[in-house]
Design an enzyme around this catalytic site. Structure first.
Site, PDB file in Angstrom:
ATOM      1  N   ASN A 123       9.718  -4.119  14.551  1.00 30.11           N
ATOM      2  CA  ASN A 123       8.577  -4.140  13.643  1.00 30.11           C
ATOM      3  C   ASN A 123       8.878  -4.894  12.353  1.00 30.11           C
ATOM      4  OD1 ASN A 123       5.963  -3.379  12.668  1.00 30.11           O
ATOM      5  ND2 ASN A 123       6.934  -1.745  11.484  1.00 30.11           N
ATOM      6  N   HIS A 168       1.806  -1.818  13.391  1.00 25.51           N
ATOM      7  CA  HIS A 168       0.458  -2.387  13.498  1.00 25.51           C
ATOM      8  C   HIS A 168       0.370  -3.333  14.697  1.00 25.51           C
ATOM      9  CE1 HIS A 168      -0.142  -0.991   9.373  1.00 25.51           C
ATOM     10  NE2 HIS A 168      -1.413  -1.359   9.454  1.00 25.51           N
TER      11      HIS A 168
END
Length: 316
Positions: free
Chosen positions: A192, A161
Site C-alpha cells: 500500500n 484504497h
C-alpha cells in the site's frame, strides 16, 4: 579683421531640408497605413517578428518559418467506459453496484470488499482543493452491510484504497467519499505504501499527459471467500494479489466527438501485484488486460468496438 557672425535670425530662417520633409511624410503615411490597413500591419508584424525573433506581444520565437503539424484524429470514448462487466448472474446475492458521485464499485459481500472500483480522471481534476480527511466509515448504502474500521484494527493490514483519495482532491466531498469502507481492501503496508502508491502517482501523470484516463482497481478474487485468510468480526478476506488497469486516448480533446477508428488511437496499461512489499518498478509487474480479465473473470472496456477491444487488451 574678425569675421562677422551670422545673426540667430538668419540661421532660424533657413529652409527645412527637402529630404527630411520627405522622410517625415513617409513616416506619417506608414503610421496611418499600419493603423488603418490590417494586411499592411500583418506584413509589418511578420517582418519584425522574423528579424528580431519576437512576436508583437513580446514573446520570443525562433527565426524560422512556422511548422504546421497535421491535426491528429482525436478520440471520443463512450461514457461509462471505465465500468467493468462482472458475472453477477452467478452470484446475484453477492453483488452490489454502488455509484458514488465520482466513482463506482461492485461490492462482494462474501469477501467484504469490492471486486472493482472504477473512475475516469481528467486533467482538469488534477488540482488540490481538499486535504486528506481520513474519515474511514461504514458504507450505509451497502445492503448487506460493509466492512467496518474495527475489522482492520490491529490486523496488521492497511485500509488500502482501491480508488485513491489523492485522485479526488479536486473536491472535499469527492475526497471524503473515497473513505467509505466499501472502497477499502486489506493490503500489506509494504504494498500500500510502496509500489501501489507509486502506480497511483503515475496514473496522475498519465492523466495530465493524455488528458484523461479510465482506471479500474481491485483485488484478484480468484478463489472462494473461505479459501482466503480473513480479518475482523466480518471476516474480511485478505487477497493475495491486486490489479489495476488503465485506458487512455492517445489524443484527448473533449471538444471532438469523433469515433476512434482503430486501436492505435488508444493505449492501455495493466498490472498485477502480490499483496506484499514489491521490489523493482511498476514495469516489472506489467501484464496484458486479457490476463487481468482471466484472473478476475471481469470484462474491461466492453463498450468499445470488439475489434478495438481485442487488440488493445492483448497488447502489453
Amino acid at each position: 579683421m574678425a569675421k562677422k557672425r551670422k545673426s540667430r535670425k538668419n540661421r532660424q530662417n533657413r529652409p527645412f531640408p527637402l529630404f527630411l520633409l520627405t522622410v517625415a511624410i513617409l513616416i506619417l503615411i506608414g503610421v496611418y497605413s499600419y493603423r488603418t490597413n490590417p494586411q499592411f500591419r500583418k506584413n509589418i508584424d511578420q517582418t519584425v517578428s522574423f528579424v528580431t525573433g519576437q512576436t508583437n506581444d513580446g514573446t520570443n520565437q525562433k527565426n524560422t518559418a512556422p511548422k504546421t503539424a497535421p491535426s491528429p484524429s482525436l478520440v471520443a470514448l463512450p461514457d461509462g467506459l471505465e465500468t467493468p462487466v462482472c458475472p453477477a448472474k452467478s452470484h446475484k446475492q453477492d453483488h452490489q453496484i454502488r455509484n458514488f458521485k465520482n466513482y463506482s464499485i461492485c461490492y462482494r459481500e462474501s469477501y467484504e470488499q469490492a471486486e472493482w472500483s472504477a473512475y475516469c480522471l481528467t486533467e482538469d481534476e488534477l488540482v488540490k482543493n481538499a486535504g486528506r480527511t481520513d474519515d474511514f466509515r461504514i458504507d450505509p448504502q451497502i445492503l448487506t452491510g460493509s466492512a467496518t474500521p474495527v475489522d482492520y484494527k490491529k490486523s496488521g493490514y492497511d485500509r488500502g484504497h482501491l480508488s485513491p483519495a489523492a485522485d479526488f482532491a479536486f473536491d472535499q466531498d469527492a475526497m471524503s467519499e473515497t473513505f467509505f469502507m466499501s472502497n477499502m481492501s486489506p493490503q500489506t503496508g509494504g504494498l500500500n505504501r510502496g509500489i501501489w502508491k507509486d502506480l497511483e502517482s503515475e496514473v496522475r501523470v498519465w492523466a495530465k499527459k493524455y488528458g484523461r484516463v479510465y482506471v479500474v482497481s481491485g483485488p484478484v478474487l480468484e478463489k472462494s471467500a473461505d479459501s482466503y485468510k480473513s480479518i475482523g468480526e466480518n471476516h474480511v478476506a485478505v487477497p493475495e494479489f491486486y490489479y489495476k488497469v488503465i485506458l487512455a486516448p492517445l489524443y484527448a480533446d473533449e471538444s471532438d466527438r469523433a469515433t476512434p477508428e482503430d486501436a492505435e488511437s488508444i493505449t492501455t496499461m495493466a498490472y498485477i501485484f502480490p499483496n506484499k512489499k514489491c521490489d523493482g518498478t511498476i514495469n516489472d509487474y506489467a501484464v496484458t488486460v486479457d490476463e487481468v480479465e482471466k484472473r478476475t473473470n471481469l470484462d474491461f472496456f466492453s463498450l468499445l468496438d470488439d475489434s478495438i477491444e481485442e487488440k488493445i487488451e492483448s497488447a502489453r
